[in-house]
Design a protein around this motif. Structure first.
Motif, PDB file in Angstrom:
ATOM      1  N   THR A 133       0.658  -1.353  -0.093  1.00 36.91           N
ATOM      2  CA  THR A 133      -0.362  -0.147   0.142  1.00 36.91           C
ATOM      3  C   THR A 133       0.722   0.993  -0.188  1.00 36.91           C
ATOM      4  O   THR A 133       0.074   2.302   0.321  1.00 36.91           O
ATOM      5  CB  THR A 133      -1.027  -0.165   1.191  1.00 36.91           C
ATOM      6  N   LEU A 134       2.258   1.379  -0.140  1.00 36.69           N
ATOM      7  CA  LEU A 134       3.299   2.506   0.097  1.00 36.69           C
ATOM      8  C   LEU A 134       2.478   3.199  -0.878  1.00 36.69           C
ATOM      9  O   LEU A 134       3.275   2.582  -2.145  1.00 36.69           O
ATOM     10  CB  LEU A 134       4.545   1.977  -0.140  1.00 36.69           C
ATOM     11  N   GLU A 135       2.612   4.842  -0.792  1.00 40.99           N
ATOM     12  CA  GLU A 135       2.426   5.206  -2.167  1.00 40.99           C
ATOM     13  C   GLU A 135       4.479   5.424  -2.577  1.00 40.99           C
ATOM     14  O   GLU A 135       4.890   6.275  -2.032  1.00 40.99           O
ATOM     15  CB  GLU A 135       1.897   6.588  -1.544  1.00 40.99           C
ATOM     16  N   MET A 136       4.351   5.482  -3.728  1.00 44.08           N
ATOM     17  CA  MET A 136       5.808   5.454  -4.311  1.00 44.08           C
ATOM     18  C   MET A 136       5.934   6.576  -4.893  1.00 44.08           C
ATOM     19  O   MET A 136       7.398   6.452  -5.594  1.00 44.08           O
ATOM     20  CB  MET A 136       6.611   4.454  -4.642  1.00 44.08           C
ATOM     21  N   GLY A 137       5.251   7.021  -5.459  1.00 42.06           N
ATOM     22  CA  GLY A 137       5.531   8.586  -6.302  1.00 42.06           C
ATOM     23  C   GLY A 137       4.993   8.045  -7.676  1.00 42.06           C
ATOM     24  O   GLY A 137       4.685   7.470  -7.966  1.00 42.06           O
ATOM     25  N   ARG A 138       5.751   8.549  -9.360  1.00 38.18           N
ATOM     26  CA  ARG A 138       6.043   9.154 -10.474  1.00 38.18           C
ATOM     27  C   ARG A 138       6.643   8.546 -11.226  1.00 38.18           C
ATOM     28  O   ARG A 138       7.472   8.480 -10.501  1.00 38.18           O
ATOM     29  CB  ARG A 138       5.880  10.294 -10.651  1.00 38.18           C
ATOM     30  N   GLY A 139       6.364   7.310 -11.612  1.00 46.75           N
ATOM     31  CA  GLY A 139       6.679   6.364 -12.144  1.00 46.75           C
ATOM     32  C   GLY A 139       6.931   6.552 -13.466  1.00 46.75           C
ATOM     33  O   GLY A 139       5.558   7.654 -14.332  1.00 46.75           O
ATOM     34  N   PRO A 140       7.754   5.747 -14.683  1.00 44.32           N
ATOM     35  CA  PRO A 140       7.653   5.826 -16.116  1.00 44.32           C
ATOM     36  C   PRO A 140       6.065   5.980 -16.959  1.00 44.32           C
ATOM     37  O   PRO A 140       5.657   7.039 -17.603  1.00 44.32           O
ATOM     38  CB  PRO A 140       8.037   4.958 -16.766  1.00 44.32           C
ATOM     39  N   GLU A 141       5.159   4.982 -16.453  1.00 42.48           N
ATOM     40  CA  GLU A 141       3.624   5.652 -16.414  1.00 42.48           C
ATOM     41  C   GLU A 141       2.221   6.462 -15.405  1.00 42.48           C
ATOM     42  O   GLU A 141       0.886   5.761 -16.172  1.00 42.48           O
ATOM     43  CB  GLU A 141       3.119   3.709 -16.844  1.00 42.48           C
ATOM     44  N   GLY A 142       2.955   6.620 -14.741  1.00 39.86           N
ATOM     45  CA  GLY A 142       1.902   7.319 -13.929  1.00 39.86           C
ATOM     46  C   GLY A 142       2.335   7.219 -12.368  1.00 39.86           C
ATOM     47  O   GLY A 142       3.165   5.967 -11.770  1.00 39.86           O
ATOM     48  N   TRP A 143       1.868   7.966 -11.269  1.00 38.81           N
ATOM     49  CA  TRP A 143       1.873   7.694  -9.923  1.00 38.81           C
ATOM     50  C   TRP A 143       1.602   5.456  -9.656  1.00 38.81           C
ATOM     51  O   TRP A 143       0.912   5.023 -10.075  1.00 38.81           O
ATOM     52  CB  TRP A 143       0.533   8.087  -9.296  1.00 38.81           C
ATOM     53  N   VAL A 144       2.261   4.863  -8.951  1.00 36.99           N
ATOM     54  CA  VAL A 144       2.350   3.924  -8.503  1.00 36.99           C
ATOM     55  C   VAL A 144       2.468   3.537  -6.778  1.00 36.99           C
ATOM     56  O   VAL A 144       3.302   4.741  -6.233  1.00 36.99           O
ATOM     57  CB  VAL A 144       4.237   3.938  -8.692  1.00 36.99           C
ATOM     58  N   THR A 145       1.554   3.159  -6.846  1.00 37.52           N
ATOM     59  CA  THR A 145       1.276   2.556  -5.391  1.00 37.52           C
ATOM     60  C   THR A 145       1.633   1.498  -5.207  1.00 37.52           C
ATOM     61  O   THR A 145       1.291   0.252  -5.998  1.00 37.52           O
ATOM     62  CB  THR A 145      -0.394   2.532  -4.913  1.00 37.52           C
ATOM     63  N   GLY A 146       2.305   0.796  -4.047  1.00 38.73           N
ATOM     64  CA  GLY A 146       3.319  -0.425  -3.999  1.00 38.73           C
ATOM     65  C   GLY A 146       5.286  -0.910  -3.919  1.00 38.73           C
ATOM     66  O   GLY A 146       5.364  -0.309  -5.143  1.00 38.73           O
ATOM     67  N   PHE A 147       5.820  -0.778  -2.957  1.00 43.41           N
ATOM     68  CA  PHE A 147       6.891  -1.051  -3.264  1.00 43.41           C
ATOM     69  C   PHE A 147       7.457  -1.500  -4.526  1.00 43.41           C
ATOM     70  O   PHE A 147       8.220  -2.036  -5.292  1.00 43.41           O
ATOM     71  CB  PHE A 147       7.200  -1.480  -1.926  1.00 43.41           C
ATOM     72  N   HIS A 148       6.685  -2.934  -4.744  1.00 41.19           N
ATOM     73  CA  HIS A 148       7.275  -4.275  -5.661  1.00 41.19           C
ATOM     74  C   HIS A 148       7.272  -3.634  -6.794  1.00 41.19           C
ATOM     75  O   HIS A 148       7.845  -3.410  -7.923  1.00 41.19           O
ATOM     76  CB  HIS A 148       7.158  -5.561  -5.031  1.00 41.19           C
ATOM     77  N   ARG A 149       6.136  -3.054  -6.971  1.00 34.55           N
ATOM     78  CA  ARG A 149       5.365  -2.586  -8.401  1.00 34.55           C
ATOM     79  C   ARG A 149       6.434  -1.080  -8.699  1.00 34.55           C
ATOM     80  O   ARG A 149       6.580  -0.982  -9.900  1.00 34.55           O
ATOM     81  CB  ARG A 149       4.213  -1.875  -8.367  1.00 34.55           C
ATOM     82  N   MET A 150       6.894  -0.611  -8.275  1.00 36.26           N
ATOM     83  CA  MET A 150       7.830   0.933  -8.559  1.00 36.26           C
ATOM     84  C   MET A 150       8.963   0.356  -8.495  1.00 36.26           C
ATOM     85  O   MET A 150       9.185   0.694  -9.548  1.00 36.26           O
ATOM     86  CB  MET A 150       8.200   2.102  -7.427  1.00 36.26           C
ATOM     87  N   SER A 151       9.480  -0.865  -8.201  1.00 32.23           N
ATOM     88  CA  SER A 151      10.925  -1.493  -8.411  1.00 32.23           C
ATOM     89  C   SER A 151      10.828  -2.236  -9.670  1.00 32.23           C
ATOM     90  O   SER A 151      11.346  -2.206 -10.875  1.00 32.23           O
ATOM     91  CB  SER A 151      11.256  -2.855  -7.916  1.00 32.23           C
ATOM     92  N   GLU A 152       9.582  -2.510 -10.618  1.00 32.81           N
ATOM     93  CA  GLU A 152       9.323  -3.521 -11.640  1.00 32.81           C
ATOM     94  C   GLU A 152       9.023  -2.391 -12.175  1.00 32.81           C
ATOM     95  O   GLU A 152       9.537  -2.640 -13.792  1.00 32.81           O
ATOM     96  CB  GLU A 152       8.387  -4.021 -11.193  1.00 32.81           C
ATOM     97  N   ALA A 153       8.468  -1.236 -12.240  1.00 35.89           N
ATOM     98  CA  ALA A 153       8.309  -0.258 -13.056  1.00 35.89           C
ATOM     99  C   ALA A 153       9.319   0.649 -13.634  1.00 35.89           C
ATOM    100  O   ALA A 153       9.558   1.183 -14.705  1.00 35.89           O
ATOM    101  CB  ALA A 153       6.597   0.601 -12.896  1.00 35.89           C
ATOM    102  N   VAL A 154      10.345   1.078 -12.709  1.00 35.74           N
ATOM    103  CA  VAL A 154      11.527   1.713 -12.813  1.00 35.74           C
ATOM    104  C   VAL A 154      12.272   0.507 -12.971  1.00 35.74           C
ATOM    105  O   VAL A 154      13.525   1.097 -14.855  1.00 35.74           O
ATOM    106  CB  VAL A 154      11.666   2.588 -11.621  1.00 35.74           C
ATOM    107  N   PHE A 155      13.115  -0.091 -12.672  1.00 35.93           N
ATOM    108  CA  PHE A 155      14.314  -0.697 -12.607  1.00 35.93           C
ATOM    109  C   PHE A 155      14.145  -2.233 -13.518  1.00 35.93           C
ATOM    110  O   PHE A 155      15.041  -3.156 -13.639  1.00 35.93           O
ATOM    111  CB  PHE A 155      14.478  -1.495 -11.116  1.00 35.93           C
ATOM    112  N   GLY A 156      12.496  -2.816 -13.586  1.00 36.44           N
ATOM    113  CA  GLY A 156      12.023  -3.738 -14.452  1.00 36.44           C
ATOM    114  C   GLY A 156      12.666  -4.929 -14.184  1.00 36.44           C
ATOM    115  O   GLY A 156      12.950  -6.078 -14.208  1.00 36.44           O
ATOM    116  N   ALA A 157      12.505  -5.200 -12.809  1.00 36.87           N
ATOM    117  CA  ALA A 157      13.034  -5.848 -11.659  1.00 36.87           C
ATOM    118  C   ALA A 157      12.454  -6.102 -10.193  1.00 36.87           C
ATOM    119  O   ALA A 157      12.269  -5.149  -9.703  1.00 36.87           O
ATOM    120  CB  ALA A 157      14.999  -6.364 -11.850  1.00 36.87           C
ATOM    121  N   PRO A 158      12.788  -7.153  -9.675  1.00 37.58           N
ATOM    122  CA  PRO A 158      12.251  -7.282  -8.714  1.00 37.58           C
ATOM    123  C   PRO A 158      13.439  -6.973  -7.251  1.00 37.58           C
ATOM    124  O   PRO A 158      14.383  -6.878  -7.663  1.00 37.58           O
ATOM    125  CB  PRO A 158      11.970  -8.520  -7.820  1.00 37.58           C
TER     126      PRO A 158
END
Length: 218
Positions: A133-158
């Motif tokens: 449930t962590l708010e993680m800020g803006r990623g390449p495609e918009g706002w991201v919620t979730g620590f693991h989701r931000m890692s995947e969105a920005v760095f392409g890996a867990p």
């Protein structure tokens, strides 16, 4: 003077009773919500989105930055250097226990809810829900919620598989997700990431409980 003193003491007593009562509402709401939250947490853990998925070293680094005594406290910690006034359990409570959080008096119910979570859920379950449930800020495609989701969105890996500096930058954005832009050239984020790097390597320490910005690690 005695009359005024009695009135003052009575007012304080009523205030304390009111605060305790409002906190109790949060506690019992958490008890009521616990079964659904437990099921949700267990699903996350089974999908490798819990704290253990970070690896032991990176899990401890996260705690060092966010809530050093998470594994020991019962939901509240206002003394540990760098911890601030909001534990992981309280932070989670704000997101799963409120439709709209109101600062001030809302903190009382938030604390009660956190104590309820701690009485019903394991630390592993609380951590999994918090990460998700962590708010993680803006990623390449918009706002991201979730620590693991931000890692995947920005760095392409867990989180477990990315580089050390990339992982520390994930830890860095959590304090102010709208302020930083992870995965870009952001000098302010680089500065905070550097402070966290010095903290987790043992080269510095927070000044006191309120030093969440790590002024002791400049």
């Amino acid at each position: 003077m005695k009359k005024f003193a009695k009135v003052g003491a009575g007012s304080i007593a009523l205030l304390l009773v009111g605060c305790i009562g409002y906190g109790a509402f949060g506690y019992f709401d958490a008890i009521s919500d616990a079964d659904d939250l437990r099921t949700r947490a267990d699903t996350l853990i089974a999908s490798d989105f819990g704290g253990a998925s970070l690896g032991a070293k990176r899990y401890q680094q996260l705690l060092a930055v966010q809530d050093p005594r998470f594994e020991q406290h019962g939901g509240v910690d206002m003394t540990t250097p760098g911890a601030g006034i909001t534990t992981i359990s309280q932070s989670l409570s704000k997101r799963v226990g409120f439709e709209k959080f109101t600062p001030g008096i809302g903190k009382i119910r938030q604390t009660g809810y956190a104590l309820g979570l701690e009485s019903e859920l394991s630390k592993e379950q609380i951590m999994a829900l918090w990460l998700d449930t962590l708010e993680m800020g803006r990623g390449p495609e918009g706002w991201v919620t979730g620590f693991h989701r931000m890692s995947e969105a920005v760095f392409g890996a867990p989180p477990r598989a990315i580089k050390d500096e990339q992982y520390l930058s994930l830890l860095a954005v959590m304090i102010a997700p709208a302020r930083y832009r992870i995965g870009t050239k952001d000098d302010a984020l680089a500065d905070r990431t550097g402070r966290i790097g010095r903290l987790v390597s043992g080269k510095c320490a927070p000044i006191d409980n309120s030093d969440v910005w790590l002024e002791g690690c400049m």
